[in-house]
Write a protein that holds these residues in place. Sequence first.
Motif, PDB file in Angstrom:
ATOM      1  N   ASP A  80       0.857  -1.190   0.000  1.00  0.00           N
ATOM      2  CA  ASP A  80       0.000   0.000   0.000  1.00  0.00           C
ATOM      3  C   ASP A  80       0.893   1.240   0.000  1.00  0.00           C
ATOM      4  O   ASP A  80       1.576   1.520   0.985  1.00  0.00           O
ATOM      5  N   VAL A  81       0.892   1.985  -1.127  1.00  0.00           N
ATOM      6  CA  VAL A  81       1.760   3.161  -1.247  1.00  0.00           C
ATOM      7  C   VAL A  81       0.966   4.469  -1.140  1.00  0.00           C
ATOM      8  O   VAL A  81       1.496   5.540  -1.412  1.00  0.00           O
ATOM      9  N   THR A  82      -0.310   4.351  -0.743  1.00  0.00           N
ATOM     10  CA  THR A  82      -1.204   5.511  -0.738  1.00  0.00           C
ATOM     11  C   THR A  82      -0.619   6.686   0.047  1.00  0.00           C
ATOM     12  O   THR A  82      -0.808   7.832  -0.330  1.00  0.00           O
ATOM     13  N   ALA A  83       0.084   6.396   1.130  1.00  0.00           N
ATOM     14  CA  ALA A  83       0.591   7.476   1.990  1.00  0.00           C
ATOM     15  C   ALA A  83       2.000   7.927   1.592  1.00  0.00           C
ATOM     16  O   ALA A  83       2.545   8.840   2.210  1.00  0.00           O
ATOM     17  N   LEU A  84       2.591   7.309   0.567  1.00  0.00           N
ATOM     18  CA  LEU A  84       3.972   7.656   0.211  1.00  0.00           C
ATOM     19  C   LEU A  84       4.042   8.925  -0.632  1.00  0.00           C
ATOM     20  O   LEU A  84       3.209   9.159  -1.502  1.00  0.00           O
ATOM     21  N   ALA A  85       5.076   9.729  -0.388  1.00  0.00           N
ATOM     22  CA  ALA A  85       5.342  10.944  -1.167  1.00  0.00           C
ATOM     23  C   ALA A  85       5.845  10.534  -2.557  1.00  0.00           C
ATOM     24  O   ALA A  85       6.302   9.400  -2.753  1.00  0.00           O
ATOM     25  N   PRO A  86       5.759  11.467  -3.543  1.00  0.00           N
ATOM     26  CA  PRO A  86       6.181  11.128  -4.909  1.00  0.00           C
ATOM     27  C   PRO A  86       7.597  10.555  -4.995  1.00  0.00           C
ATOM     28  O   PRO A  86       7.820   9.578  -5.711  1.00  0.00           O
ATOM     29  N   GLN A  87       8.539  11.137  -4.255  1.00  0.00           N
ATOM     30  CA  GLN A  87       9.915  10.635  -4.378  1.00  0.00           C
ATOM     31  C   GLN A  87      10.052   9.238  -3.795  1.00  0.00           C
ATOM     32  O   GLN A  87      10.849   8.434  -4.279  1.00  0.00           O
ATOM     33  N   GLU A  88       9.206   8.925  -2.798  1.00  0.00           N
ATOM     34  CA  GLU A  88       9.235   7.560  -2.244  1.00  0.00           C
ATOM     35  C   GLU A  88       8.607   6.578  -3.232  1.00  0.00           C
ATOM     36  O   GLU A  88       9.077   5.456  -3.397  1.00  0.00           O
ATOM     37  N   ARG A  89       7.552   7.023  -3.923  1.00  0.00           N
ATOM     38  CA  ARG A  89       6.935   6.140  -4.931  1.00  0.00           C
ATOM     39  C   ARG A  89       7.910   5.928  -6.080  1.00  0.00           C
ATOM     40  O   ARG A  89       7.967   4.861  -6.683  1.00  0.00           O
ATOM     41  N   CYS A  90       8.669   6.978  -6.389  1.00  0.00           N
ATOM     42  CA  CYS A  90       9.685   6.872  -7.431  1.00  0.00           C
ATOM     43  C   CYS A  90      10.714   5.811  -7.051  1.00  0.00           C
ATOM     44  O   CYS A  90      11.094   4.965  -7.855  1.00  0.00           O
ATOM     45  N   ARG A  91      11.109   5.818  -5.802  1.00  0.00           N
ATOM     46  CA  ARG A  91      12.119   4.843  -5.338  1.00  0.00           C
ATOM     47  C   ARG A  91      11.610   3.410  -5.392  1.00  0.00           C
ATOM     48  O   ARG A  91      12.399   2.495  -5.598  1.00  0.00           O
ATOM     49  N   VAL A  92      10.297   3.215  -5.207  1.00  0.00           N
ATOM     50  CA  VAL A  92       9.785   1.841  -5.292  1.00  0.00           C
ATOM     51  C   VAL A  92       9.548   1.418  -6.740  1.00  0.00           C
ATOM     52  O   VAL A  92       9.293   0.254  -7.018  1.00  0.00           O
TER      53      VAL A  92
END
Length: 255
Positions: A76-88
């Motif tokens: 669940d990446v709903t709470a992740l910031a854009p740069q964190e989603r980028c890293r995943v």
Amino acid sequence: MVDAAGATTAAPLLELRDVSRRFGALRVVDRLSLQVARGEALGVIGPNGAGKTTLMNLIAGDIPVNSGQVVFDGRDVTALAPQERCRVGIARSYQVPHPFVGLTVYENVLVGAVFGADLSEQAARPHVAQVLERTGLAPKADRVAGALPLLDRKRLELARALATQPRLLLLDEIAGGLTDQEVQELLTTIREIRASGVTIIWIEHIVHALLAVVDRLVALDFGRKVTEGDPQAVMNDPAVREIYMGIDAAEELVP
Ligand SMILES: Nc1ncnc2c1ncn2[C@@H]1O[C@H](COP(=O)(O)OP(=O)(O)O)[C@@H](O)[C@H]1O
Ligand SMILES: [Mg+2]
């Protein structure tokens, strides 16, 4: 995941569960659920204002959802910031290209690799060279990004996204404004990216370009899914034809 016959099926790479986003009273994405399989190329169509770019913003984390969940690779990446989603492993290109205009093409891609893929500058160099080669920008590596013509700015959008070593690549109207010849060149690049195993979600008004690449289409209107499935079947769907009637893309619907 195990299907009804007891066979193991691969879990989707991306799953949207009942995702909504409002701006004031306007429901721009309205309880949308969507699954994208690993390695799939999914096309998204819909008239202006349908909520397509907002959908990308919600997947990439550029804006938060009001409700629902974004699940990437089972997490669940709903709470992740854009740069964190980028890293995943989620990367995007923007409908309106926005490179660092004062930096060179090379430097723009290097920034993506260092900050997005978390590589040292040393480790990033061969990767950057490969991305520039793949996107046709190698001969223009030393040009200042702000001075590039449109095709190269679109290529740079792609290159910056690829520099982050994505597993999911989101393309927002990357072919818009290009000549037929330029669209063909871009198609070759996108096909190669796809063949390298990257999962793609591509929003595009130039439907014939989309149909040359995608496995499946989703049609959106008013933030809701009108229909999804086999690209040709979606294009022939009466509800889709109705939506497109009278707008610029209408001629694209008739092969
Ligand atoms: N940040 C925002 N604030 C207010 N309204 C917005 C914002 N972003 C998009 N909208 C509105 O949401 C609707 C959908 O926009 P968008 O997702 O850009 O559509 P599309 O990409 O399908 O053309 C439009 O009516 C647009 O004006
Ligand atoms: Mg848009």
